[in-house]
Motif scaffolding. Structure first.
Motif, PDB file in Angstrom:
ATOM      1  N   VAL A 101      49.739 -13.667  -8.277  1.00  0.00           N
ATOM      2  CA  VAL A 101      51.340 -13.034  -7.743  1.00  0.00           C
ATOM      3  C   VAL A 101      52.100 -12.992  -8.852  1.00  0.00           C
ATOM      4  N   VAL A 102      52.800 -11.936  -8.828  1.00  0.00           N
ATOM      5  CA  VAL A 102      53.982 -11.340  -9.737  1.00  0.00           C
ATOM      6  C   VAL A 102      55.342 -11.624  -9.235  1.00  0.00           C
ATOM      7  N   ALA A 105      55.519  -2.646  -4.797  1.00  0.00           N
ATOM      8  CA  ALA A 105      55.577  -4.026  -4.598  1.00  0.00           C
ATOM      9  C   ALA A 105      56.135  -4.637  -3.197  1.00  0.00           C
ATOM     10  N   GLY A 106      56.097  -5.664  -2.833  1.00  0.00           N
ATOM     11  CA  GLY A 106      56.747  -5.969  -1.628  1.00  0.00           C
ATOM     12  C   GLY A 106      58.249  -5.676  -1.652  1.00  0.00           C
ATOM     13  N   ALA A 126      54.844  -9.915  -0.561  1.00  0.00           N
ATOM     14  CA  ALA A 126      54.184  -8.883  -0.974  1.00  0.00           C
ATOM     15  C   ALA A 126      52.756  -8.947   0.064  1.00  0.00           C
ATOM     16  N   SER A 127      51.932  -7.810   0.081  1.00  0.00           N
ATOM     17  CA  SER A 127      50.767  -7.886   0.700  1.00  0.00           C
ATOM     18  C   SER A 127      50.016  -6.711   0.013  1.00  0.00           C
ATOM     19  N   THR A 139      54.780  -8.891  -6.322  1.00  0.00           N
ATOM     20  CA  THR A 139      53.623  -8.110  -6.166  1.00  0.00           C
ATOM     21  C   THR A 139      52.603  -9.058  -6.014  1.00  0.00           C
ATOM     22  N   VAL A 140      51.612  -8.774  -5.153  1.00  0.00           N
ATOM     23  CA  VAL A 140      50.254  -9.517  -5.203  1.00  0.00           C
ATOM     24  C   VAL A 140      49.195  -8.705  -5.282  1.00  0.00           C
ATOM     25  N   ILE A 141      48.070  -9.260  -6.109  1.00  0.00           N
ATOM     26  CA  ILE A 141      46.943  -8.184  -6.595  1.00  0.00           C
ATOM     27  C   ILE A 141      45.800  -9.028  -6.330  1.00  0.00           C
TER      28      ILE A 141
END
Length: 640
Positions: A64-65, A26-27, A179-180, A32-34
């Motif tokens: 996004v988490v 994750a960032g 995040a990316s 986390t971005v999915i």
């Protein structure tokens, strides 16, 4: 998520990976971005000067988490953007300038005038400066979305790339990167009718007046199609009325095109992506194309396209022998004899079934549970099949809902994967990938996100991907009732197995030796009281993998190798050619759905109007109302 079915459910579709990632990808903040593409492939016309079926129109969806492992539902917590990024080969696609003649014909086709590099909904390509473009929050569907990005399958060096990458970045309110992720924005202009309609093809589809022999091969076959269309319909009252109502030349489409006006096919043939499109008494687009061409002989083998039981029949027109859009875990499955285990027809049926009167295109689609029928202890004869159809050619009914798509999604009577959600409110596509590109994919770019997030390609299965700070200790709270994986579970699973062995068998089977639901999809080393156990991708995990059966005592039998599942074809996997999908009754009227539930990539809010009569508004606020179906033979009686 159907916890009663299992605490040890280890896989669906492509299978969850039996491993535990010790650290998150994750960032730097633990967020986390999915992201994913909504359809797995977006087609566009290679030329827009004659007629158009689909514009350049691509869509990114993302969730996004946060650092605590919770899905973000407040858009004030994050803003998302997309921008182009180079892949490993150095291919990057920042702009569509000079790559298509869409913008030169968009006014004629859609009565719209977006600037070059801007799509019909206003979404832009990043441009030569690669400026990050904003995504919008959809409160109804609980995701961020960028809909209608006008990307083409040509990178900035002019090379074909059907799988260009976009970088999706989540930032805080202060502009700090949270995040990316890098995802594919698949696009193809390989829709092709030239095998039968080019001026150099055989006589079967030759217009009455002969071939056009245009020097531009893309225009050539399109002009031939328009002339043939006139041959089959001029003189019919309904055709004359349509030409008049749409402001076309009364002498037909050929003369209209010669006068400089391109034709939007959905003006007459209803498309489920365009609200109010089509005209009464004229078959919808999917019926007109698939229903008519089911009887056509493939010029390469002399077989009717409806009789061909593999993807070559679909690739004759769809992308295609170059694009190979059927690239996901299902499309790449290989049978014991080396052939492709599943074909387009395995899910969608024959061409005549796809084009059957009464079927609503883009909405009446197969669902996961029609193949993934249940667990090892609750299924309808097999855990999973290689065709959604039973031996009578009807869609199979699941014995368990553990792998099911959401009912009545996105509207009453529908159950579409691309709108379904599961664990923690994440979309199915977030973990499993887009339709036709389910993880792991045969194309390297598709797998980049999974590898970055969990260290290996395949369905997102590592708890630490989202729960980076603290991996849950649940025994059944993961996706589809999954327990945490890896070394930590090895250390604590014994007590759970002793107290509830029946639940373990839902995945590991009644013989405790493992099933397709307990496969390892990546290599792994596990420390046990009997020594180190090394698993290879594909190994099936059971009680005998690490010790001598469910009692947990003793070493595993030396003469019992770890089993591996070998896929085999399902009897009766070829659907009945006369089958008409019955997901929704032909007379059903879907209920309204949220604004982004547009079933295809034609822009949902642009208003394509063909002067002088307004044409349909791209659908955004509701799912399509099925239009009256007619027999394509009545419209096209001429043998083809």
């Amino acid at each position: 998520m159907a916890k009663k079915y299992s605490i040890l459910l280890l896989a669906i579709l492509a299978g969850l990976v039996f491993s535990w990632r010790s650290g998150g990808a994750a960032g730097p903040t633990g967020w986390t971005v999915i992201g994913w593409n909504n359809l797995g492939m977006h087609c566009m016309d290679a030329d827009f000067g004659v007629f158009a079926i689909l514009p350049p129109y691509n869509t990114i969806q993302a969730q996004v988490v946060d650092a605590s492992g919770h899905r973000v539902t407040n858009p004030a917590q994050a803003s998302l953007t997309y921008e182009a990024v180079a892949d490993a080969a150095g291919s990057i696609n920042r702009t569509s300038v000079g790559k298509t003649n869409f913008w030169g014909n968009v006014q004629s086709l859609f009565n719209a005038s977006p600037a070059v590099d801007t799509g019909l909904l206003g979404k832009k390509m990043p441009g030569s400066e690669n400026a990050p473009q904003p995504m919008a929050w959809d409160a109804s569907l609980q995701w961020w979305i960028a809909e209608g990005i006008p990307i083409t399958p040509y990178d900035d060096a002019g090379a074909k790339n059907y799988y260009p990458l976009m970088k999706v970045t989540a930032k805080s309110a202060t502009g700090a990167v949270l995040a990316s992720t890098n995802i594919v924005l698949p696009v193809s202009d390989e829709m092709d009718c030239s095998a039968c309609h080019s001026s150099s093809s055989g006589p079967a589809a030759r217009p009455y007046g002969g071939w056009l022999h245009d020097a531009n091969p893309q225009r050539d076959y399109r002009l031939n199609i328009v002339r043939l269309h006139d041959d089959m319909n001029l003189g019919k009252p309904a055709y004359a009325a349509a030409l008049l109502a749409l402001g076309f030349n009364s002498a037909g489409l050929s003369v209209t095109v010669a006068g400089g006006k391109a034709i939007l096919c959905a003006s007459c043939h209803a498309s489920e992506a365009l609200a109010g499109s089509g005209r009464a008494g004229i078959p919808p687009l999917t019926q007109a194309i698939h229903g008519r061409h089911a009887r056509v002989l493939d010029p390469t083998n002399g077989l009717a396209l409806d009789a061909v039981a593999n993807r070559s029949a679909c690739y004759r027109c769809h992308p295609g022998s170059e694009t190979r859009c059927l690239r996901g875990a299902m499309g790449n499955a290989v049978a014991a004899d080396g052939s492709m285990l599943m074909q387009c027809q395995s899910c969608h049926g024959t061409m005549s079934a796809v084009g059957a009167a009464g079927r609503t295109g883009w909405l009446q689609e197969p669902s996961c549970q029609q193949c993934h029928s249940g667990t090892a202890t609750a299924n309808n004869g097999q855990i999973r099949y290689t065709s959604v159809f039973d031996t009578r050619g009807n869609p199979r009914a699941a014995a368990s809902a553990v792998f099911a798509t959401n009912a009545d999604t996105p509207a009453a009577g529908l159950s579409l994967y691309r709108f379904s959600k599961g664990h923690g409110g994440l979309q199915c596509s977030a973990c499993h990938g887009s339709t036709h590109a389910e993880y792991p994919s045969s194309h390297a770019n598709d797998n980049l996100q999974s590898i970055a997030l969990q260290g290996h390609a395949g369905t997102l299965s590592e708890c630490a991907t989202c729960h980076n700070a603290s991996v849950p200790t649940t025994t059944n709270g993961g996706p589809h009732g999954l327990h945490p994986l890896g070394q930590a579970w090895v250390s604590r699973h014994g007590d759970v197995a002793k107290s509830n062995l029946a639940s373990c068998r839902a995945c590991h089977g009644t013989d405790d030796r493992g099933t397709v639901l307990s496969r390892a999809f990546t290599s792994r080393s596990l420390s046990t009281e009997h020594g180190t156990v090394r698993l290879a991708a594909g190994d099936v995990v059971g009680c005998y993998t690490c010790h001598n059966g469910p009692s947990g005592e003793g070493n595993p039998p030396a003469a019992t190798p770890t089993p591996r599942q070998t896929p085999s074809a399902t009897p009766g996997s070829t659907p009945n050619p006369t089958f008409t999908p019955t997901t929704v009754p032909p007379t059903a009227t879907p209920t309204p759905v949220p604004p982004t539930a547009t079933p295809t990539r034609v822009p949902p809010t642009a208003t394509p109007t063909i002067v002088p009569t307004p044409t349909p508004t791209p659908r955004v606020t509701r799912t399509p109302v099925p239009t009256p179906r007619t027999d394509p033979e009545a419209e096209h009686p001429r043998p083809h």
